[in-house]
Structures are given as structure tokens and as C-alpha cells.
Design an enzyme around this catalytic site. Structure first.
Site: not given
Ligand code: IPE
Ligand code: IPE
Ligand code: MG
Length: 247
Positions: A17, A65
Site C-alpha cells: 500500500d 479496488n
Molecule cells: C489494500 O489497499 C489493497 C491493496 C493494496 C491491493 P487499499 O488502499 O485498497 O486499502 P484501504 O482503502 O486503505 O483500506
Molecule cells: C496500493 O496503493 C495499490 C493498490 C491498492 C492497487 P494505493 O493505490 O492504495 O495507494 P494509496 O494508499 O492511495 O497511497
Molecule cells: Mg491504499
């Protein structure tokens, strides 16, 4: 399960993340962060394989997602496709077995074919197992396991009374592997976000503020070192407590 004294986790599960925030930090659009994040995967895979980790499970895209803006979802799917195309041969050369877990029916046909091809190419490899969770949700996983058991009951293949923890546990994703010993979440949030809900029951949880694109071999090593300091009890009395208060 008995108390664990191994220093090296057999199974590591990572929520990758912080890509979007990493990009924002440089004033770049989110997709720059996703591209940089794809590069971090290699360091994690190499470091775990070298350390003797048997299985590594990476959360790449959650059930939730799909609700992101269409352009970001499209970009992430294309990136997943490109990374599979680019990296599968290299993983194969390194004897790594690749599997993809999650609701594949939501992936494009082309991507589904790519996943199948990567799995069959690497299926006989005997090195580390790399599981990519894409279109995956822990609740989806448990619901599908329950559905399979219910179908077996409806077909007269098993009884209702035969459904217990062991039965459900042997239907969820990755049931053939030891449950994760170490969970890592980068990006500073301290939550599970619908990752391996069933499988994480007794996993050691490691949270780091480091954003995924900055999570390099050194960071991975720090997480493994932290794991080696944990005393796992699995609900029992730990050896460090033995003799105290028992009686
Ligand atoms: C969790 O991250 C899913 C992945 C890294 C694939 P998210 O960014 O989707 O999770 P939340 O929204 O912060 O809980
Ligand atoms: C994790 O990074 C990747 C996926 C969830 C696909 P994020 O896209 O959630 O990045 P942040 O959390 O918004 O920084
Ligand atoms: Mg994230």
C-alpha cells in the site's frame, strides 16, 4: 499448532500500500506510483526467496479496488498484464512457482489467459511459491468456500455435521500452504482491508509507514528481522512464561 521457534517465516503475506501517496509526494499522478510499486515487487520476491521463505503472497488488487475510478482500474489491469508478460520467464528461470488467487471471472479474458499461462509454465517449479492476490477479498474467499461446502451437501456428498473449521479451512485459497507467519502492510495504515481474513488468524502483524515504492530489500530484511524477535503462543502458554502463575 505448537509454539513456533523458527526465525524465518515460512509464509509471508504483504499488503503493498501507498503507491498513490508516494506519487503525490512528488507531485505526480497516481499511476506513477503504481508503476514504481511494480518495481518494488522484485526486491521483495528476491529477498524472501534468498532468506528461505517458502511462500510469499502479495495483495495487488482487492475486491473493493474495482470501485476506484475506471481509468485507474484500467491502468492497474494493464500494468498487471505487462508485469506478468515481462516477469514470468524470469520467475520461471528462478524456479519460482506463480499462482494467482482471487475472483478471476472479473478479469478480462486476455488477463485470465495470461494468468493460466503463467501458472502452467511455472507449475512444476520447486522454489518459492509466489501468490498474487488480484480481484481478491477475504470475504469473497470465505463465501466461496462456504458455497462449495453447501454444494457438496446439496449433492449428498457430505453431511451438514461434517462442516467444521477444518472443512472450511481446506476450501479457502492457499489451504495447501502453511498459514502466513508474517503479515506486512506498508503505507502506514493499520488495517487488514479484506486481505486473508481466515488465514491471518494467528499471523504476526508488521505495519510500516514506508510507502510501497520505497519498500526495498533493506526494508524487507527489517520486517524479517522483526519477525525473528516475536514469541508466538497460538493461545497456549509460552515457554517464556513457563512456571509463572501456573499451578
Ligand atoms: C489494500 O489497499 C489493497 C491493496 C493494496 C491491493 P487499499 O488502499 O485498497 O486499502 P484501504 O482503502 O486503505 O483500506
Ligand atoms: C496500493 O496503493 C495499490 C493498490 C491498492 C492497487 P494505493 O493505490 O492504495 O495507494 P494509496 O494508499 O492511495 O497511497
Ligand atoms: Mg491504499
Amino acid at each position: 499448532m505448537t509454539e513456533q521457534t523458527r526465525d524465518i517465516p515460512r509464509h509471508v503475506a504483504i499488503i503493498m500500500d501507498g503507491n498513490g501517496r508516494w506519487a503525490a509526494r512528488y507531485g505526480e499522478p497516481r499511476h506513477h506510483g503504481h508503476r514504481a510499486g511494480a518495481e518494488s515487487v522484485r526486491a521483495a520476491v528476491e529477498t524472501c526467496a534468498r532468506a528461505g521463505v517458502e511462500s510469499l503472497t502479495l495483495f495487488a488488487f482487492s475486491s473493493e479496488n474495482w470501485q476506484r475510478p475506471a481509468a485507474e482500474v484500467k491502468m492497474l489491469m494493464e500494468l498487471f498484464m505487462r508485469v506478468l508478460e515481462r516477469e514470468t520467464d524470469k520467475l520461471h528461470e528462478n524456479n519460482i512457482r506463480l499462482t494467482i488467487i482471487g475472483d478471476r471471472s472479473r478479469l478480462s479474458n486476455r488477463l485470465q489467459e495470461r494468468c493460466d499461462a503463467a501458472e502452467s509454465l511455472t507449475g512444476q517449479n520447486t522454489g518459492m511459491q509466489l501468490n498474487i492476490a488480484a480481484s481478491y477479498g477475504g470475504r469473497w474467499d470465505i463465501a466461496m468456500a462456504a458455497r462449495r461446502l453447501a454444494s457438496a451437501v446439496a449433492a449428498g456428498e457430505r453431511t451438514v455435521d461434517s462442516i467444521d473449521e477444518e472443512a472450511l479451512g481446506s476450501e479457502v485459497c492457499l489451504h495447501e500452504l502453511p498459514e502466513p507467519d508474517l503479515f506486512v502492510r506498508t503505507g502506514g495504515e493499520q488495517r487488514i482491508s479484506n486481505f486473508l481474513l481466515w488465514q491471518l488468524a494467528y499471523t504476526e502483524l508488521y505495519f510500516t509507514p514506508v510507502l510501497w515504492p520505497d519498500f526495498d530489500a533493506e526494508q524487507m530484511t527489517l520486517a524479517l528481522e522483526w519477525f525473528a524477535t516475536r514469541h508466538r503462543r497460538f493461545g497456549q502458554v509460552g515457554t517464556e512464561d513457563a512456571g509463572n502463575g501456573a499451578g
